[in-house]
Design a protein around this motif. Structure first.
Motif, short mmCIF file in Angstrom:
data_model
loop_
_atom_site.label_atom_id
_atom_site.label_comp_id
_atom_site.label_asym_id
_atom_site.label_seq_id
_atom_site.Cartn_x
_atom_site.Cartn_y
_atom_site.Cartn_z
N SER A 35 0.88 -1.25 0.14
CA SER A 35 -0.08 0.31 -0.05
C SER A 35 1.07 1.47 -0.38
O SER A 35 1.77 1.07 0.44
CB SER A 35 -0.67 -0.02 1.37
OG SER A 35 -0.31 0.57 2.71
N ALA A 36 0.06 2.19 -0.62
CA ALA A 36 0.94 3.97 -0.97
C ALA A 36 -0.04 4.66 0.02
O ALA A 36 -0.54 4.77 -0.74
CB ALA A 36 1.52 3.89 -2.10
N LEU A 37 0.46 5.43 0.42
CA LEU A 37 -0.42 6.67 0.93
C LEU A 37 0.23 8.07 1.17
O LEU A 37 1.34 8.09 0.61
CB LEU A 37 -0.25 6.63 2.21
CG LEU A 37 -1.12 7.92 3.19
CD1 LEU A 37 -2.98 7.48 3.17
CD2 LEU A 37 -0.34 8.12 4.81
N THR A 38 -0.35 9.11 -0.27
CA THR A 38 -0.20 10.30 -0.07
C THR A 38 -0.87 11.19 -0.30
O THR A 38 -2.06 10.31 0.95
CB THR A 38 -0.10 10.17 -1.82
OG1 THR A 38 -1.43 9.84 -2.10
CG2 THR A 38 1.32 9.65 -1.92
N VAL A 54 -5.00 6.25 -0.58
CA VAL A 54 -3.82 5.29 -0.28
C VAL A 54 -4.47 4.35 -1.93
O VAL A 54 -5.61 3.92 -2.08
CB VAL A 54 -4.70 4.48 0.76
CG1 VAL A 54 -4.38 3.38 0.99
CG2 VAL A 54 -4.29 5.44 2.02
N ILE A 61 3.14 -1.14 -5.80
CA ILE A 61 2.57 -0.54 -5.71
C ILE A 61 3.57 0.97 -7.96
O ILE A 61 4.79 1.20 -6.54
CB ILE A 61 1.89 0.77 -5.28
CG1 ILE A 61 0.90 0.03 -4.31
CG2 ILE A 61 0.93 2.30 -5.25
CD1 ILE A 61 0.39 0.04 -3.11
N LEU A 62 2.99 1.15 -8.24
CA LEU A 62 3.89 1.48 -9.21
C LEU A 62 3.28 2.94 -9.18
O LEU A 62 4.37 4.30 -8.95
CB LEU A 62 3.70 1.55 -10.47
CG LEU A 62 4.53 -0.11 -10.73
CD1 LEU A 62 4.36 -0.59 -12.01
CD2 LEU A 62 5.67 -0.42 -10.56
N TYR A 63 2.40 3.60 -9.69
CA TYR A 63 1.80 4.80 -9.65
C TYR A 63 1.70 5.18 -8.05
O TYR A 63 0.32 4.63 -7.62
CB TYR A 63 0.76 4.43 -11.11
CG TYR A 63 0.56 6.47 -10.97
CD1 TYR A 63 0.92 6.87 -11.93
CD2 TYR A 63 -0.11 6.86 -10.66
CE1 TYR A 63 0.81 7.92 -12.15
CE2 TYR A 63 -0.40 7.73 -10.83
CZ TYR A 63 -0.29 9.09 -11.88
OH TYR A 63 -0.71 10.44 -11.95
N PRO A 64 2.24 5.98 -7.97
CA PRO A 64 1.20 6.38 -6.20
C PRO A 64 -0.01 6.92 -5.59
O PRO A 64 -0.48 7.08 -5.02
CB PRO A 64 2.18 6.78 -5.48
CG PRO A 64 3.34 7.49 -6.57
CD PRO A 64 2.89 6.65 -7.86
N TYR A 65 -0.25 7.65 -6.64
CA TYR A 65 -1.69 8.46 -6.52
C TYR A 65 -2.73 8.25 -7.33
O TYR A 65 -2.42 7.15 -8.04
CB TYR A 65 -1.15 9.72 -7.46
CG TYR A 65 -0.09 10.71 -6.88
CD1 TYR A 65 -0.08 11.18 -6.04
CD2 TYR A 65 1.00 11.45 -8.27
CE1 TYR A 65 0.73 11.99 -5.75
CE2 TYR A 65 1.61 12.20 -8.12
CZ TYR A 65 1.62 12.80 -6.55
OH TYR A 65 2.67 13.14 -6.48
N THR B 185 3.52 7.12 1.69
CA THR B 185 3.78 6.39 3.02
C THR B 185 3.95 5.27 2.34
O THR B 185 2.64 4.78 1.61
CB THR B 185 2.64 6.43 4.35
OG1 THR B 185 3.04 7.54 4.33
CG2 THR B 185 3.37 5.73 5.14
N GLU B 186 4.96 4.51 2.48
CA GLU B 186 4.95 2.59 2.42
C GLU B 186 5.51 1.45 3.17
O GLU B 186 5.84 2.22 4.42
CB GLU B 186 5.59 2.87 1.50
CG GLU B 186 4.54 3.38 -0.08
CD GLU B 186 5.54 2.32 -1.37
OE1 GLU B 186 4.98 1.80 -2.38
OE2 GLU B 186 6.41 2.27 -1.29
#
Lengths: 183, 386
Positions: A35-38, A54, A61-65, B185-186
């Motif tokens: 998971s990636a949070l921005t 998220v 995850i490649l594209y975080p947005y 955040t990861e």
């Protein structure tokens, strides 16, 4: 499957970012997913509608947005108005029942409502409304497991507030399960 | 040697890239930071300021980046491992002292979380426009090392490595994040302290009188160090100096000093340079990318492969020194390099120079503010293999 995109919106002070952190953490640390949070950084982060984004995936995850969220949580009317147009036409919207009156949504959008603020007040602290929402989100979306979400709540909130927050989580989770059973 | 367990937060964490840099620094043994906080790097020093008191370190905020960037050099000569952290506008101010760190061979780490520029530009939005500045920003001839993480995990790993490289080569090392990597955040896994290799400062065993602060150690191009207060009389100056460190402003001293300082990086380049290669076998085009753009490029490659493109990836982990040999070798095998970057053409110039006409170089440029649209990178790849 591909990535699941989640956008959580609300007012500064409602714990929007923390809700995002807990969901992202549950997926990445306890469900063995990625998971990636921005977050949106900028003047709008203070006072008015703010958001946490998220992305959850089985693969790295490649594209975080978040571009077209599958799942949206709206905790204030401002946040709903600002972010709802981004929601997928077949997306799922989770709202704070007493603060958000959704209008103009595409037909395919499924809406689930929880009186998170009222439940939090019943528990004695309005502050935990975001954790009620996390519980509700966990039940409705299934993106993170109940166990993972509980662990993430436990190790994210201040230790002296764990019991209260777990109660908040359970109330939100139960409300979600009840709605699903009816649906 | 292994990391001091007191500073190591072993375990799995959900951290943003900035915070992860702080943990990498602490794990490396960094115990001093001076800073003038600036978006989007502020979280790095916030965390250092909060964590340092618990591990015997100290953060000090200064009046500006000039002061902060020279305070860290003082801390290094006092025996500490030290870092300063900034973004574009502050990085410009720090150039003076990066040059001083280079000529005095001061093992120090700079972290630059890149945002849109020039000048104050886009404080909260990403760019990768400081890449050439990291290499050439200070005046005169020098070589330093620059690393480019593309995830919060690598922010930990590469900040740690930056400190190790700084000590190994007595050279300033720059960790070049971009706003996206800094603020996303990861999961970050921090290993146990006994699995973290830390390079200690190379203090001399020679006696005062026998020791020369700028004389390459035996079998090496890198001089040893001493610590202030240990009884050595040393002279550290920004002027061209002899092996004792005393000003020697003449052609012979200049030639010797500059060339050795170059050589210690150039001749060790193979040991310093790291990169990540994927799908190069049979590739007709290779995407050369770094930082957050490498992840967006990966998405672009997936899209291009769906349309039949044979494309591989070469990700820069070390930006400087540049992996010249690898790019030259690849240029003999492929039709084109595709170089997406969040600037108007910096690393793509380096790729083009090394390709030297053997294959095409197709820059995919973006002025910054957000990341590329992966489809634009995919289109460039499809053009490259056509």
């Amino acid at each position: 499957m591909g990535p699941t995109e989640i956008k959580i919106g609300g007012l500064g002070g409602q714990g929007v970012i923390l809700a995002g952190i807990i969901i992202g953490k549950a997926a990445a640390l306890y469900d063995n997913k990625h998971s990636a949070l921005t977050q949106a950084f900028g003047p709008e982060a203070r006072g008015s509608a703010c958001s946490a984004q998220v992305v959850v995936d089985e693969d790295p995850i490649l594209y975080p947005y978040v571009q077209k969220p599958h799942l949206m949580v709206s905790m204030s009317q401002d946040a709903f108005v600002k972010f709802a147009p981004e929601l997928r036409e077949d997306g799922t919207l989770l709202i704070e029942e007493e603060l958000v009156k959704p209008q103009g949504l595409p037909k395919g959008v499924k809406v689930f409502a929880v009186p998170a603020t009222r439940i939090a007040e019943e528990l004695g602290k309005k502050m935990v409304l975001n954790i009620v929402m996390v519980g509700f989100f966990t039940a409705i979306s299934g993106v993170v497991s109940e166990e993972a979400a509980r662990k993430a709540v436990t190790d994210t909130v201040p230790p002296s507030t764990i019991d209260l927050n777990i109660k908040a989580f359970e109330r939100g989770f139960a409300h979600g399960k009840k709605l699903l059973a009816k649906a | 040697m292994n990391a001091d367990p007191i500073g190591v937060l072993t375990g799995s964490h959900y951290l943003d890239g900035d915070h992860s840099c702080s943990e990498g620094a602490i794990a490396a043994g960094c115990r001093f930071s001076a800073g003038y906080p600036i978006t989007p790097s502020t979280e790095v020093v916030e965390r250092l300021a909060s964590r340092f008191p618990r591990v015997g370190g100290r953060f000090q905020q200064f009046e500006d980046e000039l002061a902060a960037s020279i305070a860290v050099l003082g801390a290094v000569w006092g025996g500490a491992k030290a870092v300063t952290v900034t973004s574009g506008p502050g990085f410009s101010l720090m150039m003076e002292h990066i040059g001083l760190a280079a000529i005095t061979e001061c093992p120090v780490v700079y972290i630059n979380v890149q945002r849109g520029g020039p000048s104050t530009g886009l404080p909260t939005q990403p760019a990768q426009g400081d890449m050439m500045q990291a290499r050439f920003g200070s005046h005169g001839d020098y070589r330093l090392i620059a690393l480019c993480p593309n995830s919060p995990q690598e922010c930990f790993d590469l900040t740690l490595r930056a400190f190790n490289l700084a000590e190994e080569y007595r050279v300033p090392v720059v960790v070049m994040l971009d706003e996206v990597v800094g603020h996303m955040t990861e999961k970050v896994v921090i290993p146990p302290a006994d699995q973290i290799e830390v390079t200690p400062r190379r203090y001399t065993s020679k006696k005062p009188g026998d020791f020369k602060l700028f004389e390459a150690a035996e079998g090496s191009l890198v001089p040893e160090m001493v610590k202030a207060g240990d009884g050595y009389r040393v002279h550290v100056t920004g002027l061209t100096h002899d092996e004792r460190g005393y000003p020697a402003m003449n052609v012979v001293a200049q030639d010797k000093m500059v060339k050795r300082q170059f050589a210690k990086i150039v001749e060790n380049a193979d040991k310093i340079i790291t990169f990540e290669e994927k799908n190069l076998l049979g590739a007709e085009a290779v995407v050369v990318s770094f930082g957050i753009t490498s992840r967006i490029a990966e998405k672009g490659m997936q899209l291009a492969r769906e349309k039949g493109a044979k494309v591989g990836s070469f990700r820069l982990i070390t930006a400087w020194p540049f992996p010249e040999k690898q790019i030259i070798e690849l240029s003999k095998k492929v039709k084109a390099f595709v170089v997406p970057e969040l600037n108007m053409g910096q690393m793509s110039l380096e790729v083009e120079r090394l390709a030297a006409g053997r294959c095409r170089t197709i820059p995919v440029l973006h002025a910054g503010g957000t990341v590329h649209n992966p489809e634009v990178i995919a289109e460039a790849i499809l053009e490259a293999v056509r």
